[in-house]
Design a protein around this motif. Structure first.
Motif, PDB file in Angstrom:
ATOM      1  N   ARG A  63      43.840  47.068  28.811  1.00  0.00           N
ATOM      2  CA  ARG A  63      42.934  46.999  27.652  1.00  0.00           C
ATOM      3  C   ARG A  63      41.481  47.120  28.071  1.00  0.00           C
ATOM      4  O   ARG A  63      40.671  47.758  27.422  1.00  0.00           O
ATOM      5  CB  ARG A  63      43.159  45.670  26.926  1.00  0.00           C
ATOM      6  CG  ARG A  63      44.143  45.807  25.819  1.00  0.00           C
ATOM      7  CD  ARG A  63      44.990  44.595  25.561  1.00  0.00           C
ATOM      8  NE  ARG A  63      46.157  45.036  24.835  1.00  0.00           N
ATOM      9  CZ  ARG A  63      47.113  45.796  25.383  1.00  0.00           C
ATOM     10  NH1 ARG A  63      47.026  46.133  26.653  1.00  0.00           N
ATOM     11  NH2 ARG A  63      48.138  46.201  24.676  1.00  0.00           N
ATOM     12  N   LEU A  64      41.160  46.518  29.199  1.00  0.00           N
ATOM     13  CA  LEU A  64      39.774  46.591  29.673  1.00  0.00           C
ATOM     14  C   LEU A  64      39.441  48.021  30.072  1.00  0.00           C
ATOM     15  O   LEU A  64      38.338  48.515  29.830  1.00  0.00           O
ATOM     16  CB  LEU A  64      39.576  45.640  30.856  1.00  0.00           C
ATOM     17  CG  LEU A  64      39.622  44.165  30.456  1.00  0.00           C
ATOM     18  CD1 LEU A  64      39.868  43.285  31.661  1.00  0.00           C
ATOM     19  CD2 LEU A  64      38.355  43.761  29.727  1.00  0.00           C
ATOM     20  N   VAL A 101      31.250  45.931  27.837  1.00  0.00           N
ATOM     21  CA  VAL A 101      32.542  45.531  27.250  1.00  0.00           C
ATOM     22  C   VAL A 101      32.420  44.097  26.724  1.00  0.00           C
ATOM     23  O   VAL A 101      32.843  43.777  25.617  1.00  0.00           O
ATOM     24  CB  VAL A 101      33.678  45.626  28.306  1.00  0.00           C
ATOM     25  CG1 VAL A 101      34.923  44.848  27.852  1.00  0.00           C
ATOM     26  CG2 VAL A 101      34.038  47.083  28.571  1.00  0.00           C
ATOM     27  N   PHE A 118      42.575  40.218  20.274  1.00  0.00           N
ATOM     28  CA  PHE A 118      43.296  40.621  21.502  1.00  0.00           C
ATOM     29  C   PHE A 118      44.682  41.096  21.088  1.00  0.00           C
ATOM     30  O   PHE A 118      45.439  40.341  20.471  1.00  0.00           O
ATOM     31  CB  PHE A 118      43.403  39.409  22.430  1.00  0.00           C
ATOM     32  CG  PHE A 118      44.293  39.615  23.627  1.00  0.00           C
ATOM     33  CD1 PHE A 118      45.549  39.017  23.685  1.00  0.00           C
ATOM     34  CD2 PHE A 118      43.895  40.422  24.690  1.00  0.00           C
ATOM     35  CE1 PHE A 118      46.385  39.203  24.786  1.00  0.00           C
ATOM     36  CE2 PHE A 118      44.729  40.608  25.797  1.00  0.00           C
ATOM     37  CZ  PHE A 118      45.970  39.996  25.838  1.00  0.00           C
ATOM     38  N   LEU A 131      46.893  34.014  33.177  1.00  0.00           N
ATOM     39  CA  LEU A 131      46.013  34.800  34.062  1.00  0.00           C
ATOM     40  C   LEU A 131      45.630  33.965  35.275  1.00  0.00           C
ATOM     41  O   LEU A 131      45.163  34.474  36.274  1.00  0.00           O
ATOM     42  CB  LEU A 131      44.736  35.209  33.318  1.00  0.00           C
ATOM     43  CG  LEU A 131      44.826  36.379  32.338  1.00  0.00           C
ATOM     44  CD1 LEU A 131      43.524  36.486  31.572  1.00  0.00           C
ATOM     45  CD2 LEU A 131      45.115  37.675  33.052  1.00  0.00           C
ATOM     46  N   ILE A 137      37.901  33.071  31.730  1.00  0.00           N
ATOM     47  CA  ILE A 137      38.133  33.216  30.283  1.00  0.00           C
ATOM     48  C   ILE A 137      37.214  32.292  29.503  1.00  0.00           C
ATOM     49  O   ILE A 137      36.628  32.680  28.496  1.00  0.00           O
ATOM     50  CB  ILE A 137      39.621  32.958  29.956  1.00  0.00           C
ATOM     51  CG1 ILE A 137      40.504  34.014  30.664  1.00  0.00           C
ATOM     52  CG2 ILE A 137      39.867  32.973  28.458  1.00  0.00           C
ATOM     53  CD1 ILE A 137      40.206  35.451  30.300  1.00  0.00           C
ATOM     54  N   LEU A 224      38.435  39.682  40.378  1.00  0.00           N
ATOM     55  CA  LEU A 224      39.139  40.940  40.670  1.00  0.00           C
ATOM     56  C   LEU A 224      39.524  40.975  42.136  1.00  0.00           C
ATOM     57  O   LEU A 224      40.637  41.352  42.485  1.00  0.00           O
ATOM     58  CB  LEU A 224      38.241  42.141  40.335  1.00  0.00           C
ATOM     59  CG  LEU A 224      38.329  42.598  38.884  1.00  0.00           C
ATOM     60  CD1 LEU A 224      37.272  43.643  38.581  1.00  0.00           C
ATOM     61  CD2 LEU A 224      39.694  43.151  38.595  1.00  0.00           C
TER      62      LEU A 224
HETATM   63  C1  LK8 Z   1      38.990  43.876  21.109  1.00  0.00           C
HETATM   64  N1  LK8 Z   1      39.207  43.446  22.428  1.00  0.00           N
HETATM   65  C2  LK8 Z   1      38.277  43.629  23.330  1.00  0.00           C
HETATM   66  O1  LK8 Z   1      37.196  44.063  23.062  1.00  0.00           O
HETATM   67  C3  LK8 Z   1      38.584  43.268  24.802  1.00  0.00           C
HETATM   68  C4  LK8 Z   1      37.792  44.122  25.700  1.00  0.00           C
HETATM   69  C5  LK8 Z   1      38.657  45.290  25.966  1.00  0.00           C
HETATM   70  C6  LK8 Z   1      40.018  44.950  25.447  1.00  0.00           C
HETATM   71  N2  LK8 Z   1      39.910  43.584  25.061  1.00  0.00           N
HETATM   72  C7  LK8 Z   1      40.877  42.648  24.963  1.00  0.00           C
HETATM   73  O2  LK8 Z   1      41.943  42.942  24.522  1.00  0.00           O
HETATM   74  C8  LK8 Z   1      40.548  41.256  25.468  1.00  0.00           C
HETATM   75  C9  LK8 Z   1      39.942  40.325  24.600  1.00  0.00           C
HETATM   76  C10 LK8 Z   1      39.633  39.040  25.090  1.00  0.00           C
HETATM   77  C11 LK8 Z   1      39.961  38.689  26.399  1.00  0.00           C
HETATM   78 CL1  LK8 Z   1      39.552  37.100  26.992  1.00  0.00          CL
HETATM   79  C12 LK8 Z   1      40.602  39.595  27.243  1.00  0.00           C
HETATM   80  C13 LK8 Z   1      41.002  39.162  28.628  1.00  0.00           C
HETATM   81  O3  LK8 Z   1      39.864  39.396  29.409  1.00  0.00           O
HETATM   82  C14 LK8 Z   1      40.022  39.533  30.777  1.00  0.00           C
HETATM   83  C15 LK8 Z   1      41.206  39.288  31.442  1.00  0.00           C
HETATM   84  C16 LK8 Z   1      41.245  39.467  32.827  1.00  0.00           C
HETATM   85  C17 LK8 Z   1      40.147  39.903  33.556  1.00  0.00           C
HETATM   86  C18 LK8 Z   1      38.944  40.161  32.861  1.00  0.00           C
HETATM   87  C19 LK8 Z   1      37.775  40.642  33.498  1.00  0.00           C
HETATM   88  C20 LK8 Z   1      37.765  40.915  34.993  1.00  0.00           C
HETATM   89  F1  LK8 Z   1      37.887  39.783  35.674  1.00  0.00           F
HETATM   90  F2  LK8 Z   1      38.754  41.750  35.297  1.00  0.00           F
HETATM   91  F3  LK8 Z   1      36.611  41.528  35.335  1.00  0.00           F
HETATM   92  C21 LK8 Z   1      36.640  40.879  32.782  1.00  0.00           C
HETATM   93  C22 LK8 Z   1      36.673  40.635  31.411  1.00  0.00           C
HETATM   94  C23 LK8 Z   1      35.450  40.886  30.570  1.00  0.00           C
HETATM   95  N3  LK8 Z   1      37.740  40.186  30.750  1.00  0.00           N
HETATM   96  C24 LK8 Z   1      38.886  39.974  31.461  1.00  0.00           C
HETATM   97  C25 LK8 Z   1      40.890  40.884  26.777  1.00  0.00           C
HETATM   98 CL2  LK8 Z   1      41.565  42.037  27.877  1.00  0.00          CL
END
Ligand code: LK8
Length: 248
Positions: A63-64, A101, A118, A131, A137, A224
């Motif tokens: 997703r990221l 992001v 999410f 995680l 988080i 990471l």
């Molecule tokens: C609409 N949703 C969204 O916008 C977000 C961004 C892109 C997709 N997304 C999600 O689904 C989402 C929403 C909230 C959360 Cl808390 C998360 C989980 O976030 C992460 C989990 C693992 C590592 C993360 C890391 C790491 F460490 F990789 F740099 C860094 C960031 C910032 N977020 C991580 C996610 Cl993946």
């Protein structure tokens, strides 16, 4: 022109950045407003919490990576970004894309029930338990809370996101001067719309948010590192190539 001196071209620059933000924002705030109270049930939370660490990391990483790709599209449409060398574009994206992001994520945050969009519903911190990085988080949620409190408009978020990316202090830039000029004209643009919205006081708060972003993203890089050491297979093979390119 690239470095607007007349108000008209300043307005044009702001309008083009807002349009790019809208076109590359993956989800529109209006769309997610209607989902604000669509929360995960106890059973669904249980499913997420029973995932293994690397399964949940892989799920989030994909997703990221999607989100980072939309940020790359946004960056390519920013006037001062396109004219930079390929290396400088990558250098700015390597350090700035995750920060954008995060800024965008805060638009999908419901401060009333401390949940973030999410996977189709709004999730609380407990959904991300598997995680095994509660501090990251929590920091992501706290940042989103702080951004929500500023009640930024989409235009203000668009200019702020462009400024997060076009940052002359980033490491290993070839032509720092050129990035500085682009950054200055974006700062001018942000001040211009804050002045128009009669919210100049926000400028100081946005600079504070930038500092928080930087500390948050060094925490990300640590996480990471930790993850790719503990789960080398997932990190090095399963992470989508763009993610490796940007964060490896
Ligand atoms: C609409 N949703 C969204 O916008 C977000 C961004 C892109 C997709 N997304 C999600 O689904 C989402 C929403 C909230 C959360 Cl808390 C998360 C989980 O976030 C992460 C989990 C693992 C590592 C993360 C890391 C790491 F460490 F990789 F740099 C860094 C960031 C910032 N977020 C991580 C996610 Cl993946």
């Amino acid at each position: 022109s690239l470095y607007p001196h007349s108000l008209q071209s300043l307005d044009d620059m702001c309008a083009s950045i807002v349009r790019s933000h809208r076109e590359t924002s993956q989800y529109r705030v209006e769309e997610l407003q209607v989902l604000r109270w669509k929360l995960y049930s106890r059973e669904e939370i249980q499913v997420y919490q029973s995932k293994s660490v690397d399964e949940m990391w892989q799920h989030c990483a994909s997703r990221l990576t999607d989100a980072v790709q939309y940020v790359v599209e946004f960056a390519k449409q920013i006037p001062g970004f396109r004219t930079l060398s390929q290396n400088d574009q990558i250098a700015l994206l390597k350090t700035g894309s995750m920060e954008v992001v995060l800024v965008r994520m805060s638009r999908f945050f419901n401060a009333e029930n401390n949940s973030v969009f999410f996977d189709g519903k709004f999730a609380g911190v407990e959904v991300f338990k598997s995680l095994a990085c509660g501090d990251l988080i929590t920091a992501v949620f706290d940042f989103a809370h702080g951004m929500c409190a500023l009640k930024l408009s989409e235009q203000q978020i668009a200019l702020f996101s462009a400024l997060v990316l076009i940052n002359a202090d980033r490491p290993c830039l070839e032509d720092r001067g050129r990035v500085q000029r682009a950054q200055r004209s974006l700062e001018f643009g942000l001040r211009h719309i804050l002045h128009r919205d009669n919210q100049e006081s926000l400028m100081h708060k946005l600079n504070q948010r930038m500092a928080v972003l930087r500390s948050l993203c060094s925490l990300h890089m640590e996480k990471l590192q930790w993850f790719s050491q503990h789960y080398p297979l997932t990190a090095h093979i399963l992470f989508p190539p763009l993610y490796k390119e940007l964060f490896a």
